[in-house]
Enzyme design. Structure first.
Site, PDB file in Angstrom:
ATOM      1  N   SER A 149      37.362  42.370  46.874  1.00 28.48           N
ATOM      2  CA  SER A 149      37.396  42.888  45.501  1.00 28.48           C
ATOM      3  C   SER A 149      36.951  44.348  45.539  1.00 28.48           C
ATOM      4  O   SER A 149      36.171  44.743  46.417  1.00 28.48           O
ATOM      5  CB  SER A 149      36.431  42.093  44.613  1.00 28.48           C
ATOM      6  OG  SER A 149      36.167  42.807  43.416  1.00 28.48           O
ATOM      7  N   TYR A 164      28.014  38.947  44.083  1.00 28.81           N
ATOM      8  CA  TYR A 164      29.474  38.965  44.237  1.00 28.81           C
ATOM      9  C   TYR A 164      29.897  40.170  45.081  1.00 28.81           C
ATOM     10  O   TYR A 164      30.681  40.038  46.024  1.00 28.81           O
ATOM     11  CB  TYR A 164      30.104  39.024  42.849  1.00 28.81           C
ATOM     12  CG  TYR A 164      31.613  38.985  42.810  1.00 28.81           C
ATOM     13  CD1 TYR A 164      32.315  37.797  42.982  1.00 28.81           C
ATOM     14  CD2 TYR A 164      32.348  40.143  42.558  1.00 28.81           C
ATOM     15  CE1 TYR A 164      33.711  37.767  42.913  1.00 28.81           C
ATOM     16  CE2 TYR A 164      33.736  40.121  42.488  1.00 28.81           C
ATOM     17  CZ  TYR A 164      34.405  38.926  42.668  1.00 28.81           C
ATOM     18  OH  TYR A 164      35.782  38.907  42.601  1.00 28.81           O
TER      19      TYR A 164
HETATM   20  N1  LIG Z   1      40.359  38.238  38.426  1.00 25.24           N
HETATM   21  C1  LIG Z   1      39.915  39.397  38.941  1.00 25.24           C
HETATM   22  O1  LIG Z   1      39.764  40.418  38.239  1.00 25.24           O
HETATM   23  C2  LIG Z   1      39.626  39.477  40.431  1.00 25.24           C
HETATM   24  C3  LIG Z   1      39.463  40.744  41.017  1.00 25.24           C
HETATM   25  C4  LIG Z   1      39.199  40.822  42.371  1.00 25.24           C
HETATM   26  C5  LIG Z   1      39.081  39.666  43.130  1.00 25.24           C
HETATM   27  N2  LIG Z   1      39.219  38.445  42.519  1.00 25.24           N
HETATM   28  C6  LIG Z   1      39.084  37.262  43.370  1.00 25.24           C
HETATM   29  O2  LIG Z   1      40.276  36.505  43.311  1.00 25.24           O
HETATM   30  C7  LIG Z   1      39.993  35.130  43.626  1.00 25.24           C
HETATM   31  C8  LIG Z   1      40.673  34.231  42.605  1.00 25.24           C
HETATM   32  O3  LIG Z   1      40.099  34.479  41.354  1.00 25.24           O
HETATM   33  P1  LIG Z   1      40.849  34.274  39.971  1.00 25.24           P
HETATM   34  O4  LIG Z   1      40.634  35.519  39.198  1.00 25.24           O
HETATM   35  O5  LIG Z   1      42.202  33.740  40.181  1.00 25.24           O
HETATM   36  O6  LIG Z   1      39.861  33.186  39.317  1.00 25.24           O
HETATM   37  P2  LIG Z   1      40.001  31.633  38.966  1.00 25.24           P
HETATM   38  O7  LIG Z   1      38.649  31.246  38.479  1.00 25.24           O
HETATM   39  O8  LIG Z   1      41.179  31.430  38.087  1.00 25.24           O
HETATM   40  O9  LIG Z   1      40.294  30.936  40.367  1.00 25.24           O
HETATM   41  C9  LIG Z   1      39.287  30.597  41.295  1.00 25.24           C
HETATM   42  C10 LIG Z   1      39.661  29.258  41.906  1.00 25.24           C
HETATM   43  O10 LIG Z   1      38.715  28.949  42.964  1.00 25.24           O
HETATM   44  C11 LIG Z   1      38.413  27.567  42.862  1.00 25.24           C
HETATM   45  N3  LIG Z   1      37.110  27.296  43.487  1.00 25.24           N
HETATM   46  C12 LIG Z   1      35.884  27.662  43.031  1.00 25.24           C
HETATM   47  N4  LIG Z   1      34.923  27.187  43.852  1.00 25.24           N
HETATM   48  C13 LIG Z   1      35.552  26.525  44.863  1.00 25.24           C
HETATM   49  C14 LIG Z   1      35.107  25.811  46.005  1.00 25.24           C
HETATM   50  N5  LIG Z   1      33.797  25.682  46.289  1.00 25.24           N
HETATM   51  N6  LIG Z   1      36.038  25.240  46.825  1.00 25.24           N
HETATM   52  C15 LIG Z   1      37.356  25.343  46.549  1.00 25.24           C
HETATM   53  N7  LIG Z   1      37.836  25.991  45.461  1.00 25.24           N
HETATM   54  C16 LIG Z   1      36.946  26.583  44.627  1.00 25.24           C
HETATM   55  C17 LIG Z   1      38.399  27.299  41.371  1.00 25.24           C
HETATM   56  O11 LIG Z   1      38.502  25.907  41.066  1.00 25.24           O
HETATM   57  C18 LIG Z   1      39.613  28.102  40.909  1.00 25.24           C
HETATM   58  O12 LIG Z   1      40.815  27.349  40.959  1.00 25.24           O
HETATM   59  C19 LIG Z   1      38.472  35.032  43.677  1.00 25.24           C
HETATM   60  O13 LIG Z   1      38.049  35.094  45.039  1.00 25.24           O
HETATM   61  C20 LIG Z   1      38.015  36.276  42.945  1.00 25.24           C
HETATM   62  O14 LIG Z   1      36.737  36.681  43.349  1.00 25.24           O
HETATM   63  C21 LIG Z   1      39.494  38.322  41.196  1.00 25.24           C
END
Ligand SMILES: NC(=O)c1ccc[n+]([C@@H]2O[C@H](COP(=O)([O-])OP(=O)(O)OC[C@H]3O[C@@H](n4cnc5c(N)ncnc54)[C@H](O)[C@@H]3O)[C@@H](O)[C@H]2O)c1
Length: 258
Positions: A149, A164
């Site tokens: 990220s 984070y």
């Molecule tokens: N949305 C943003 O702005 C953004 C920016 C940079 C990075 N990210 C990263 O992208 C990734 C996906 O995030 P997103 O925005 O799609 O969020 P999201 O919350 O929609 O998806 C996260 C998923 O991870 C799963 N999860 C959580 N804990 C878990 C575990 N212990 N074992 C297996 N699965 C687990 C959740 O059930 C969910 O389906 C994350 O790593 C997040 O940090 C997101």
């Protein structure tokens, strides 16, 4: 259509793939659209079932799901067996997308929260990579793409504070070191570093005004869609990307240019 590499059709394993509006599901869908077989892994059992059903209905590729907690080694190893026994092609790509964020200010972070955020993001990436690398090495094709990220590079934002940022920065170190170790096997390891993406991960942490401000701060004048990020994961998994390893691939609409 199936995506054929030099070693035939392969399976892409995607963690965190059960959130319907999330980056993981969009990534699984993009792999399927490109002709990869797909394994959907997530801790959310109902979400896994729904995601598998949707992909099976929309794409003509083999799809399997497994309920996995990426912080639990036994659970991760069990997913290797589920995929092997399902008859899917060998695993050629691993997208470590599962993650959680926390908006808690630093002085209020207790040890449980610290461990939880580090474990899901960083330890999960370690456990998954260690579990799936042996078959990539023996099959002769491997791509690991890890989710970092912009918080790792410039510090946290509204929904993603210090634990984070630390976890996502740890993923960059893991990626660089593992890339060096795996190079002799022809396996690439890369990190994707998005800016703000329009998903549910920050639910409750922002309001409409804040969302508009976030988008306005991006030179390309919008937040990323999950599909923007998915395209990069899948391309980094392709044969064409075989000479790219150890990289941090920024994808943020120009919000962070380094
Ligand atoms: N949305 C943003 O702005 C953004 C920016 C940079 C990075 N990210 C990263 O992208 C990734 C996906 O995030 P997103 O925005 O799609 O969020 P999201 O919350 O929609 O998806 C996260 C998923 O991870 C799963 N999860 C959580 N804990 C878990 C575990 N212990 N074992 C297996 N699965 C687990 C959740 O059930 C969910 O389906 C994350 O790593 C997040 O940090 C997101």
């Amino acid at each position: 259509m199936s995506y054929q590499t030099g070693v035939g059709q392969l399976t892409a394993v995607v963690t965190g793939a059960a959130s319907p509006r999330g980056i993981g599901y969009a990534t699984a869908e993009k792999y399927a659209r490109e002709g990869w077989a797909v394994a959907i892994l997530d801790i959310n059992a109902e979400g896994v079932e729904d995601a598998v059903a949707k992909l099976q209905a929309d794409y003509d590729v083999p799809v399997v799901g497994a309920v996995v907690n990426v912080t639990d080694r036994d659970s991760v190893l069990a997913s290797v067996d589920v995929i092997a026994e399902s008859g899917l092609p060998p695993v050629g790509a691993l997208a470590n997308v599962a993650g959680i964020a926390s908006p808690v200010p630093f002085l209020e972070v207790d040890l449980d929260l610290w461990h939880k955020v580090i474990d899901v993001n960083l330890t999960g990436t370690f456990l998954m990579s260690q579990a799936y690398l042996p078959q990539m090495i023996s099959n002769g094709y491997g791509r690991i793409v890890n989710m970092s990220s912009v918080s790792a590079q410039q510090g946290g934002g509204v929904f993603s504070k210090t634990p984070y940022s630390a976890a996502k920065a740890g993923i960059l170190g893991l990626t660089r070191s593992l890339a060096r170790e795996m190079a002799e096997h022809g396996i690439t390891v890369n990190a994707v570093s998005p800016g703000v993406v329009d998903t549910d991960i920050r639910a409750g942490a922002t309001d409409e005004e804040n969302e508009a401000r976030l988008a306005a701060a991006v030179p390309l004048r919008r937040q990323a869609t999950p599909q923007d990020i998915a395209a990069l994961f899948v391309w980094l998994s392709s044969e064409d990307a075989g000479y790219i390893t150890g990289g941090t691939h920024n994808i943020n609409g120009g919000a962070y240019i380094a």
